[in-house]
Design an enzyme around this catalytic site. Structure first.
Site, PDB file in Angstrom:
ATOM      1  N   HIS A 164     -11.093  -2.305   3.838  1.00 17.62           N
ATOM      2  CA  HIS A 164      -9.819  -2.398   3.127  1.00 17.62           C
ATOM      3  C   HIS A 164      -9.111  -3.734   3.337  1.00 17.62           C
ATOM      4  CE1 HIS A 164     -10.539   1.801   2.320  1.00 17.62           C
ATOM      5  NE2 HIS A 164      -9.529   1.783   1.471  1.00 17.62           N
ATOM      6  N   SER A 213      -7.451   2.210  -2.813  1.00 17.84           N
ATOM      7  CA  SER A 213      -7.888   2.574  -1.468  1.00 17.84           C
ATOM      8  C   SER A 213      -8.472   3.971  -1.465  1.00 17.84           C
ATOM      9  CB  SER A 213      -6.720   2.506  -0.486  1.00 17.84           C
ATOM     10  OG  SER A 213      -5.976   3.710  -0.481  1.00 17.84           O
ATOM     11  N   ASP A 214      -9.336   4.234  -0.476  1.00 20.98           N
ATOM     12  CA  ASP A 214      -9.800   5.604  -0.279  1.00 20.98           C
ATOM     13  C   ASP A 214      -8.688   6.390   0.406  1.00 20.98           C
ATOM     14  OD1 ASP A 214     -11.446   7.807  -0.315  1.00 20.98           O
ATOM     15  OD2 ASP A 214     -13.161   6.767   0.532  1.00 20.98           O
ATOM     16  N   ALA A 215      -8.786   7.709   0.303  1.00 19.76           N
ATOM     17  CA  ALA A 215      -7.692   8.567   0.769  1.00 19.76           C
ATOM     18  C   ALA A 215      -7.486   8.434   2.278  1.00 19.76           C
ATOM     19  CB  ALA A 215      -7.993  10.025   0.417  1.00 19.76           C
ATOM     20  N   ALA A 275      -7.155   5.887   4.045  1.00 17.30           N
ATOM     21  CA  ALA A 275      -7.703   4.689   4.671  1.00 17.30           C
ATOM     22  C   ALA A 275      -6.640   3.667   5.096  1.00 17.30           C
ATOM     23  CB  ALA A 275      -8.723   4.035   3.752  1.00 17.30           C
TER      24      ALA A 275
END
Length: 969
Positions: free
Chosen positions: A218, A239-241, A243
């Site tokens: 990230h 972004s991923d959850a 992260a």
């Protein structure tokens, strides 16, 4: 346009000018609020709320009923770009149709997954397309083109690729670092993303949870340095959850959330998926980062601009011009037909000694196994509208009177220490709320219910189906099909139609009384029936044990019940009886996508679960005409020697059973091809966290062993001949033509595969590498000519010396065939390129990560912002009897010129470096004094006498981090 209409509403203006105008009208507070996944409406400007993210991996997911296509790995197995494009088109059309009646359905779809299937034990293997970057990018490009649509300005949906970058492990996925050397990065992991993005139908990417070379994805410098240079479009990075919070909470990479959020935004993250629908924490972090000078308004604007670019392309601001605004096609006959076609094309015939197809008019078929009457979904599936199991498909195709069924589960009663038995209340004890209009039990509504009566005990109990999934994990099912599940109140109820959910509440483990350590239950028949000391039944979801209370059966932290299993029927016995009475036996084995290998959980072995192996052996012993049908999300290692036929299919979605029956009957000739290597045993696998496909000889590209089934393998009911290979170089491309002839009597598809091999490479190159493929339908006795045009860049490799892709001159072999190992035609071409020269180490410093070979090293972050360094891998002990961390780096062909006098290294940590030439004795040792921290580098200089060209060996001793090495005369 009226005088009062703002320019951002003027459809005659270019999107860029409209975005400029809209940005100028938004307050800073409104812009910051847009950076959370759930951006609020701006009512004063008439702008609707917007959220990023709608799962659409193989159909619209999580939003209710939708057409369910085969798993992504199954779509990869079709090797059919055009088919996959049509699947993408259907999925995006249904996305639009579902959004028209439910505004929770988003048009920014998070699909496809282009992570390469490097390691078959990865829990999310089902989500990727292939272990090969070329095949992966081809299938992904096709899917994104279908998702995007073909209008020049407006997009049907906006696909985001997952998961950037080098992500192949669920074990410690939020804290593990993938050590990826530059060649692997550019030739392998980046390539699948790059070729898909360059095709022009990608709206953005999602960074993965893991770190790469010590730095979280990230805050990856490759987002601005690589991704955003591949296209002129504004790409959206979501972004991923959770992260963003991981950067501080689990990875401890930053001290404060303000630093982490600011660093992510500057690196290129445009939308923060964190804390669910609650945007307040992200908004507060961004505002504090602004107040602290960690961010500027221009940083905010850059991210908002990229979000708005996607929204304009989706037609949000031009509803009357949006060509997809009225799309209402949903669960159409065409979509249902396409789901069946995709499932048929995904089936791979691995072995066939003449048993298939099943053409006998009176053939009696036994279909047995845990998956014989199942249509399994995975975490990213939609809800089934239609359903077809193998058993149902065989009934439909052959007639129920010719098909016998045995599931092969063990039937048990579970006895308590008081001498009573666990008992399941009848289904008609359920409340009216869980019944449909006709009074029938609706199993889809049962999981997690707390108004159903829990299990009790009585003198006779209920006979349960015990389903052993391997690894000690089992499920228990009531006679009416309901699975035992645990709700929030802790009570055990028969209340689930299938195992599922983020935390699966339907799985249990049997443990011997007196031990709270999990073990492999049911490894032998005796383990079922051992009454000595009894067993404890552990609920996997909560980690608690089944207990009997006055209020019913529940799971609790204390007072576990001592239980005994009384087997009333063994699965092997019923399978053997059913198999013996049949002409042909189909053993349907594989996995449940929610158990033993899924998101958050890697597999531990390639082996078929022990119980399923016993069922296969029982069927084979009873009837030699036994075929194995593997229905799974990933490869298995099982010996096919005694089996006349073996097939594999990924979980095939709503039409799985119908498709399988049509292939078995010969209505369709199978033409699926393996998208990844099937290894013969666990011993063939690298460590799960070893991402060096070159050094560790991973995937078909480098693997030097004998696979169980090779990459690209798949048989047909027809036979094909290849001929007339012609290849020539024209300007900047290679033109190849071949002829494929169907020499059999069956119309069938064939998948022609074109590979290359550098004959005299200067560095380690793939054994063979896929350049192109084509799936074609060929009628019996006819031929088709296939043409391929390959850019010269397809033959390049990453030159670590100069940090560029380079075409090396020399001979290249072209290999054409039906798999990576079934090569039918060979030819050689000579290519011009840039000659290889020794490393000019007096002119160019060595970046430590640009090694040719390594032992015991890992790449880490040179600074938190950019750059790489190399250090001994944690826990890698020396071979000299010491226990300090050690590693060795090799740099081939270093030119030290007429005379080299000194060596200078940039290094941090503490320890020493040892330099040698050609593997000989140490000729320079540099002691590294302790530095304050890992990012505090110092320069150490030593005498180093060398001339001409040698291989340089550098030994790292202790926790040192080596960044650069320079030489001078």
């Amino acid at each position: 346009m009226t005088a009062q209409t703002p320019p951002f509403r003027d459809s005659q203006l270019p999107f860029a000018k409209r975005i400029d105008d809209l940005l100028s009208r938004l307050t800073l507070e409104e812009r910051v609020a847009m950076l959370h996944q759930f951006g609020p409406a701006v009512e004063r400007l008439g702008i609707a709320a917007f959220r990023t993210g709608q799962e659409a991996l193989h159909g619209v997911a999580w939003m209710g009923p939708a057409t369910v296509f085969p798993q992504a790995v199954g779509l990869g197995a079709t090797w059919n770009d055009e088919l996959v494009r049509r699947v993408g088109e259907a999925v995006s059309t249904e996305t639009r149709a579902m959004r028209s009646r439910d505004d929770r359905v988003g048009l920014n779809v998070w699909a496809p997954t282009v992570n390469l299937l490097r390691h078959p034990l990865w829990g999310r293997n089902e989500e990727g397309y292939s272990e090969d970057p070329k095949l992966t990018s081809a299938i992904a490009t096709a899917y994104t083109r279908g998702l995007r649509g073909d209008h020049p300005a407006y997009w049907r949906t906006a696909p985001v690729l997952k998961h950037w970058l080098a992500h192949n492990n669920e074990t410690d996925r939020a804290t593990a670092s993938s050590s990826v050397r530059p060649r692997v990065l550019h030739e392998y992991d980046l390539r699948a993303f790059r070729e898909t993005v360059e095709a022009g139908s990608v709206a953005g990417v999602m960074p993965a949870y893991n770190l790469v070379n010590g730095r979280p994805n990230h805050v990856s410098p490759y987002l601005p340095e690589q991704l955003r240079t591949w296209t002129d479009q504004d790409l959206l990075v979501c972004s991923d959850a959770g992260a963003p919070s991981n950067l501080v909470d689990s990875e401890h990479y930053f001290d404060t959330h303000e630093e982490a959020t600011a660093a992510s935004l500057i690196a290129g993250v445009d939308s923060f998926t964190d804390h669910g629908t609650d945007s307040s924490q992200i908004v507060e972090r961004l505002q504090r980062a602004l107040d602290q000078g960690l961010l500027t308004e221009s940083d905010i604007d850059a991210a908002v601009r990229r979000q708005l670019a996607v929204r304009f392309r989706l037609g949000e601001f031009d509803p009357r011009l949006d060509p997809y605004a009225g799309a209402l096609d949903f669960d159409t006959p065409a979509h249902r037909s396409l789901a069946r076609e995709a499932a048929e094309q995904a089936i791979v015939l691995l072995k066939n000694d003449g048993l298939l197809p099943l053409t006998g008019q009176d053939t009696r078929i036994a279909v047995v196994g845990l998956l014989a009457d199942e249509c399994k979904l995975d975490w990213y599936s939609g809800t089934l509208i239609h359903r077809s199991t193998p058993l149902e498909g065989l009934y439909e195709r052959f007639g129920a009177d010719r098909v016998d069924f045995a599931e092969g589960v063990d039937r048990v009663r579970i006895k308590t220490s008081a001498g009573t038995y666990l008992s399941v209340p009848r289904a008609d004890d359920a409340t009216d709320e869980v019944r449909g209009a006709e009074g029938a039990l609706d199993p889809a509504l049962l999981a997690g219910r707390t108004d159903l009566p829990p299990l009790t005990t009585d003198s006779t109990g209920t006979e349960l189906a015990l389903i052993d999934w391997g690894g000690g994990v089992l499920t228990l099912r009531a006679p009416d099909g309901r699975y035992l599940s645990v709700a929030d109140d802790g009570f055990v109820r028969a209340s689930a139609d299938q195992p599922g959910g983020w935390v699966v509440q339907e799985t249990f483990r049997l443990e011997p009384h007196g031990s709270h350590e999990s073990h492999e239950s049911h490894e032998s028949h005796e383990s079922h029936g051992s009454h000595e000391n009894g067993h404890l039944l552990k609920h996997v979801g909560t980690g608690r044990y089944v207990s009997v209370t006055a209020d019913g059966v529940k799971v609790a932290a204390q007072n576990p019940e001592i239980l005994e299993l009384e087997i009333t029927e063994r699965g092997e016995d019923t399978v053997a009886r059913t198999a013996a009475a049949a002409d042909v036996v189909l053993v349907v084995a594989g996995n449940d996508p929610h158990i033993n290998g899924r998101e958050t959980e890697d597999r531990t072995t390639l082996a078929l679960p022990a119980h399923q192996q016993r069922l296969l052996e029982a069927a084979r012993a009873a009837n030699p005409r036994t075929a194995l049908v593997i229905t799974s999300s990933y490869p298995y290692a099982t010996d096919p020697a005694d089996l006349p036929a073996v097939l594999w299919t990924a979980h095939g979605g709503q039409a799985a059973g119908t498709a399988l029956a049509r292939v078995l009957a010969g209505d369709v000739s199978p033409a699926g091809r393996l998208p990844q290597t099937w290894y013969a045993s666990d011993a063939d696998l690298p460590d799960l966290l070893d991402y060096d496909v070159v050094g560790s000889r991973q995937t078909y590209l480098y693997f030097e062993g004998t696979p169980l089934f090779p990459f690209g393998h798949g048989l047909s009911y027809a036979s094909f001949e290849y001929g007339n290979l012609v290849a020539h170089v024209v300007e900047n491309s290679v033109h190849v033509t071949i002829t494929v002839t169907n020499t059999g009597s069956t119309p069938a598809d064939e998948v022609a595969q074109l590979y290359s091999r550098a004959v005299t490479p200067s560095v380690s190159r793939p054994r063979r590498e896929l350049l192109a493929h084509r799936r074609v339908h060929v009628l019996p006795g006819t031929s088709t000519e296939l043409s391929f045009e390959l850019p010269l860049s397809a033959f390049e490799f990453w030159d670590v010396v100069h940090g560029i892709r380079r075409l090396e001159p020399g001979p290249y072999e072209l290999l054409v065939g039906a798999s990576s190992e079934d090569i039918r035609l060979r030819g050689t071409i000579e290519l011009d390129g840039t000659p290889t020269t020794p490393r000019p180490v007096l002119e160019l410093d060595l970046n430590a990560a640009d090694f040719d070979e390594q032992r015991g090293a890992e790449i880490v972050d040179r600074t938190k912002l950019s750059g790489d360094a190399v250090t001994p891998a944690h826990g890698n002990d020396g071979n000299d009897g010491t226990h300090g961390n050690t590693a060795e780096l090799v740099y081939r062909g270093c030119d030290f010129g007429p005379a080299t006098g000194t060596v200078t290294v940039e290094v941090s940590g503490e320890g020493s470096l040892e330099l040698a030439l050609d593997g000989g004795p140490v000729i320079a040792r540099l002691d590294v004094p302790a530095t304050p921290g890992p990012y505090d580098y110092t320069t150490v200089v030593a005498e180093f006498g060398a001339t001409e060209v040698h291989d340089l060996y550098i030994g790292l001793r202790g926790p040192v981090r080596l960044a650069h090495v320079g030489f001078s005369g």
